[in-house]
Scaffold this motif. Structure first.
Motif, PDB file in Angstrom:
ATOM      1  N   MET A   1       0.829  -1.209   0.000  1.00 55.17           N
ATOM      2  CA  MET A   1       0.000   0.000   0.000  1.00 55.17           C
ATOM      3  C   MET A   1       0.864   1.261   0.000  1.00 55.17           C
ATOM      4  O   MET A   1       0.554   2.248  -0.636  1.00 55.17           O
ATOM      5  CB  MET A   1      -0.908   0.006   1.221  1.00 55.17           C
ATOM      6  N   ILE A   2       1.978   1.228   0.760  1.00 56.09           N
ATOM      7  CA  ILE A   2       2.904   2.361   0.803  1.00 56.09           C
ATOM      8  C   ILE A   2       4.264   1.852   0.349  1.00 56.09           C
ATOM      9  O   ILE A   2       4.799   0.900   0.910  1.00 56.09           O
ATOM     10  CB  ILE A   2       3.015   2.948   2.220  1.00 56.09           C
ATOM     11  N   THR A   3       4.812   2.487  -0.679  1.00 59.67           N
ATOM     12  CA  THR A   3       6.086   2.040  -1.231  1.00 59.67           C
ATOM     13  C   THR A   3       7.062   3.202  -1.327  1.00 59.67           C
ATOM     14  O   THR A   3       6.748   4.244  -1.913  1.00 59.67           O
ATOM     15  CB  THR A   3       5.886   1.441  -2.640  1.00 59.67           C
ATOM     16  N   PHE A   4       8.230   3.025  -0.722  1.00 62.53           N
ATOM     17  CA  PHE A   4       9.352   3.950  -0.881  1.00 62.53           C
ATOM     18  C   PHE A   4      10.343   3.302  -1.837  1.00 62.53           C
ATOM     19  O   PHE A   4      10.773   2.171  -1.602  1.00 62.53           O
ATOM     20  CB  PHE A   4      10.052   4.199   0.457  1.00 62.53           C
ATOM     21  N   ASN A   5      10.702   4.021  -2.894  1.00 60.22           N
ATOM     22  CA  ASN A   5      11.656   3.498  -3.861  1.00 60.22           C
ATOM     23  C   ASN A   5      12.844   4.450  -3.975  1.00 60.22           C
ATOM     24  O   ASN A   5      12.734   5.537  -4.541  1.00 60.22           O
ATOM     25  CB  ASN A   5      10.984   3.324  -5.218  1.00 60.22           C
ATOM     26  N   GLU A  30      -1.105  -3.254   2.994  1.00 63.99           N
ATOM     27  CA  GLU A  30      -2.408  -2.786   3.464  1.00 63.99           C
ATOM     28  C   GLU A  30      -2.795  -3.538   4.738  1.00 63.99           C
ATOM     29  O   GLU A  30      -2.569  -4.747   4.857  1.00 63.99           O
ATOM     30  CB  GLU A  30      -3.468  -3.009   2.381  1.00 63.99           C
ATOM     31  N   HIS A  31      -3.350  -2.821   5.705  1.00 66.47           N
ATOM     32  CA  HIS A  31      -3.808  -3.333   7.007  1.00 66.47           C
ATOM     33  C   HIS A  31      -2.654  -3.685   7.954  1.00 66.47           C
ATOM     34  O   HIS A  31      -2.899  -4.182   9.051  1.00 66.47           O
ATOM     35  CB  HIS A  31      -4.712  -4.565   6.858  1.00 66.47           C
ATOM     36  N   GLU A  32      -1.422  -3.422   7.564  1.00 69.81           N
ATOM     37  CA  GLU A  32      -0.275  -3.831   8.373  1.00 69.81           C
ATOM     38  C   GLU A  32      -0.013  -2.863   9.530  1.00 69.81           C
ATOM     39  O   GLU A  32      -0.295  -1.667   9.444  1.00 69.81           O
ATOM     40  CB  GLU A  32       0.987  -3.908   7.497  1.00 69.81           C
ATOM     41  N   LEU A  33       0.512  -3.414  10.619  1.00 61.66           N
ATOM     42  CA  LEU A  33       1.062  -2.622  11.719  1.00 61.66           C
ATOM     43  C   LEU A  33       2.583  -2.607  11.518  1.00 61.66           C
ATOM     44  O   LEU A  33       3.267  -3.576  11.837  1.00 61.66           O
ATOM     45  CB  LEU A  33       0.711  -3.256  13.066  1.00 61.66           C
ATOM     46  N   GLN A 185      -7.558  -3.860  14.332  1.00 61.11           N
ATOM     47  CA  GLN A 185      -8.391  -5.049  14.235  1.00 61.11           C
ATOM     48  C   GLN A 185      -9.829  -4.717  13.842  1.00 61.11           C
ATOM     49  O   GLN A 185     -10.487  -5.473  13.121  1.00 61.11           O
ATOM     50  CB  GLN A 185      -8.371  -5.799  15.564  1.00 61.11           C
ATOM     51  N   THR A 186     -10.327  -3.560  14.293  1.00 61.88           N
ATOM     52  CA  THR A 186     -11.719  -3.183  14.034  1.00 61.88           C
ATOM     53  C   THR A 186     -11.910  -2.607  12.641  1.00 61.88           C
ATOM     54  O   THR A 186     -12.863  -2.956  11.932  1.00 61.88           O
ATOM     55  CB  THR A 186     -12.198  -2.153  15.078  1.00 61.88           C
ATOM     56  N   PHE A 187     -11.006  -1.724  12.222  1.00 62.00           N
ATOM     57  CA  PHE A 187     -11.192  -0.989  10.972  1.00 62.00           C
ATOM     58  C   PHE A 187     -10.236  -1.425   9.855  1.00 62.00           C
ATOM     59  O   PHE A 187     -10.370  -0.966   8.721  1.00 62.00           O
ATOM     60  CB  PHE A 187     -11.016   0.514  11.222  1.00 62.00           C
ATOM     61  N   GLY A 188      -9.270  -2.273  10.170  1.00 64.37           N
ATOM     62  CA  GLY A 188      -8.299  -2.664   9.162  1.00 64.37           C
ATOM     63  C   GLY A 188      -7.365  -1.546   8.762  1.00 64.37           C
ATOM     64  O   GLY A 188      -6.770  -1.570   7.673  1.00 64.37           O
ATOM     65  N   THR A 189      -7.198  -0.552   9.645  1.00 67.48           N
ATOM     66  CA  THR A 189      -6.382   0.617   9.345  1.00 67.48           C
ATOM     67  C   THR A 189      -4.907   0.233   9.224  1.00 67.48           C
ATOM     68  O   THR A 189      -4.363  -0.450  10.081  1.00 67.48           O
ATOM     69  CB  THR A 189      -6.531   1.671  10.464  1.00 67.48           C
ATOM     70  N   THR A 190      -4.273   0.683   8.145  1.00 68.59           N
ATOM     71  CA  THR A 190      -2.829   0.517   8.009  1.00 68.59           C
ATOM     72  C   THR A 190      -2.143   1.498   8.939  1.00 68.59           C
ATOM     73  O   THR A 190      -2.475   2.686   8.951  1.00 68.59           O
ATOM     74  CB  THR A 190      -2.393   0.788   6.559  1.00 68.59           C
TER      75      THR A 190
END
Length: 243
Positions: A1-5, A30-33, A185-190
């Motif tokens: 979802m977020i990429t640094f290149n 996406e959804h990662e902590l 866990q509730t919203f799947g927020t990254t």
């Protein structure tokens, strides 16, 4: 979802060139902590500010949901920021406004104020009866909960956390950690959590980048067995540690 290149960031300070980030490569799912750990001056906050376009890289590219942030106009950047919430170390609350007013600020700025949404997010962070109080009447942990509620009010897809527990004592820090996990866990927020505190990263994150002098030394996977067990009270944690 977020990429640094190959992202680098340099600036001039007192006539000298300072490199804040040096050819950083990262992929955050996406959804990662996801944690970013390093000492002061390692470039953690610069990295975080680039995700919400408050800073631009000197070179390289950053993509969020496949969109290259460098290609966005100023108005498009403002729209992008609506999908990104921010939690600060020192809370960044307005002390002349009530808890309700602080939480509702993003909605008022977007001319979308909804009292019901404010109450719902207050309930979620367990400050149901604190809406008419002012920040000076709250504990440190409660202030951070208000900051988190304000970040959640726009239902962001990404939550950026800059040292979210470093201004708090043991119990309050643990409660905020638990709340952040519940949001994911509730919203799947990254979530991208920047910290110099190893225990916070170890307990909360799935993976972490180790940053030193602007370079990513390594990206480590945190095994579930390494994450400390969850306890409902401070006493239970002490008892487990000392027993």
């Amino acid at each position: 979802m977020i990429t640094f290149n190959q992202v680098s960031k340099s600036y001039t300070h007192n006539g000298a060139t300072v490199t804040a980030l040096d050819h950083v490569d990262l992929q955050i799912q996406e959804h990662e902590l996801f944690g970013v750990i390093g000492e002061s001056g390692s470039g953690k906050s610069t990295l975080l500010r680039m995700i919400n376009t408050l800073e631009q890289p000197s070179s390289g590219s950053i993509k969020v949901a496949g969109i290259d942030l460098m290609t966005l106009s100023e108005s498009q950047k403002r729209q992008s920021r609506k999908q990104i919430g921010m939690i600060f170390q020192q809370f960044n609350l307005l002390y002349n406004q009530t808890v309700n007013e602080n939480i509702g600020l993003p909605l008022r700025l977007n001319k979308e104020y909804d009292r019901q949404k404010v109450q719902e997010v207050l309930d979620f962070v367990r400050l149901t009866d604190k809406g008419e109080q002012y920040p000076r009447q709250l504990s440190g942990g409660e202030k951070q909960r208000v900051g988190i509620a304000r970040a959640l009010i726009t239902q962001p897809k990404i939550l950026l956390c800059d040292e979210p527990t470093s201004a708090l004592d043991g119990q309050n820090a643990y409660d905020i950690l638990t709340l952040l996990r519940r949001i994911n866990q509730t919203f799947g927020t990254t979530m991208v959590i920047v910290s110099h505190e190893l225990n916070l990263i170890k307990q909360l994150c799935n993976r972490t980048a180790v940053l030193e002098k602007g370079k990513v030394l390594e990206t480590l996977t945190i095994q579930q067995g390494q994450q400390q067990p969850q306890f409902s009270t401070y006493y239970e944690r002490i008892r487990e540690s000392l027993g």
